[in-house]
Design a protein around this motif. Structure first.
Motif, PDB file in Angstrom:
ATOM      1  N   THR A  26      -7.958  -7.914   3.344  1.00 17.10           N
ATOM      2  CA  THR A  26      -7.052  -6.782   3.560  1.00 17.10           C
ATOM      3  C   THR A  26      -6.482  -6.739   4.974  1.00 17.10           C
ATOM      4  O   THR A  26      -5.475  -6.077   5.202  1.00 17.10           O
ATOM      5  N   TRP A  58      -2.462   3.294  -6.020  1.00 15.79           N
ATOM      6  CA  TRP A  58      -2.675   2.796  -4.659  1.00 15.79           C
ATOM      7  C   TRP A  58      -1.536   1.959  -4.107  1.00 15.79           C
ATOM      8  O   TRP A  58      -1.395   1.818  -2.895  1.00 15.79           O
ATOM      9  N   PHE A  59      -0.720   1.387  -5.002  1.00 14.62           N
ATOM     10  CA  PHE A  59       0.313   0.449  -4.570  1.00 14.62           C
ATOM     11  C   PHE A  59       1.676   0.858  -5.086  1.00 14.62           C
ATOM     12  O   PHE A  59       1.796   1.431  -6.159  1.00 14.62           O
ATOM     13  N   LEU A  89      -6.791   5.971  -0.944  1.00  6.87           N
ATOM     14  CA  LEU A  89      -7.192   4.608  -1.294  1.00  6.87           C
ATOM     15  C   LEU A  89      -8.706   4.416  -1.347  1.00  6.87           C
ATOM     16  O   LEU A  89      -9.188   3.303  -1.495  1.00  6.87           O
ATOM     17  N   LEU A 101       0.815  -1.213   0.000  1.00  5.82           N
ATOM     18  CA  LEU A 101       0.000   0.000   0.000  1.00  5.82           C
ATOM     19  C   LEU A 101       0.848   1.263   0.000  1.00  5.82           C
ATOM     20  O   LEU A 101       1.858   1.343   0.700  1.00  5.82           O
ATOM     21  N   LEU A 152      -5.225   1.994   4.395  1.00  3.96           N
ATOM     22  CA  LEU A 152      -6.488   1.672   3.724  1.00  3.96           C
ATOM     23  C   LEU A 152      -7.585   2.690   3.984  1.00  3.96           C
ATOM     24  O   LEU A 152      -8.446   2.898   3.137  1.00  3.96           O
TER      25      LEU A 152
END
Length: 171
Positions: free
Chosen positions: A58, A100-101, A26, A17, A21
């Protein structure tokens, strides 16, 4: 969904990540989790996916890194997995993954054959992914681009166009 085949295809992928989250960065990813997972659950050839009480994975620890999230699933075969991965909502989210990553420096996806009915553990998935990173594709852990049929050490050539190049997916 049940399968009459002797083997099913397990897949694991991890992603690191860029932010927590619950961060605004995100939000689109988190909002898409339930619909994309529902699409997977309904996909032809889908067998099983790892999920916690949250309905996704997650919050499942992986590789001792709190910023990594894991997806672990079982499919009838590589064709079913590929059909799901590169169409619809999942394809849209895959195309946005860099938002996002972190960009991976090593393999983040591994595939392997399991006896029909077997549900792999996170520890098993970690072992397969680490094996792929250390040894490249083998019958023990492989990729969509270099896969192996169950019970063979002979690579199966990827179908032309099976892995869309514009998505830049290394698997």
């Amino acid at each position: 969904m049940t399968s009459t085949a002797a083997y099913e295809l397990a897949e694991v992928n991890v992603a690191r990540l860029e932010a927590p989250l619950d961060s605004p960065r995100l939000k689109d990813f988190v909002d898409a989790l339930d619909p994309v997972n529902a699409d997977a659950d309904d996909a032809d050839g889908f067998v099983w996916r790892l999920q916690s009480d949250s309905g996704n994975a997650t919050d499942v620890p992986v590789l001792g890194d709190e910023r990594l999230i894991v997806n672990l699933s079982v499919w009838r075969d590589a064709d079913a997995l590929t059909a799901f991965m590169y169409q619809g909502r999942h394809r849209e989210m895959l195309a946005r993954r860099r938002e996002w990553f972190e960009k991976p420096a090593e393999a983040v996806t591994a595939l392997w054959w399991v006896p029909a009915g077997h549900r792999p553990t996170v520890a098993e998935a970690e072992d397969r992914l680490l094996h792929l990173r250390a040894n490249g594709p083998t019958p023990y852990a492989f990729t969509l681009r270099t896969s192996f049929a169950p019970g063979t050490a002979v690579p199966v050539p990827a179908a032309e166009g099976a892995v869309p190049g514009e998505l830049g997916c290394p698997v």
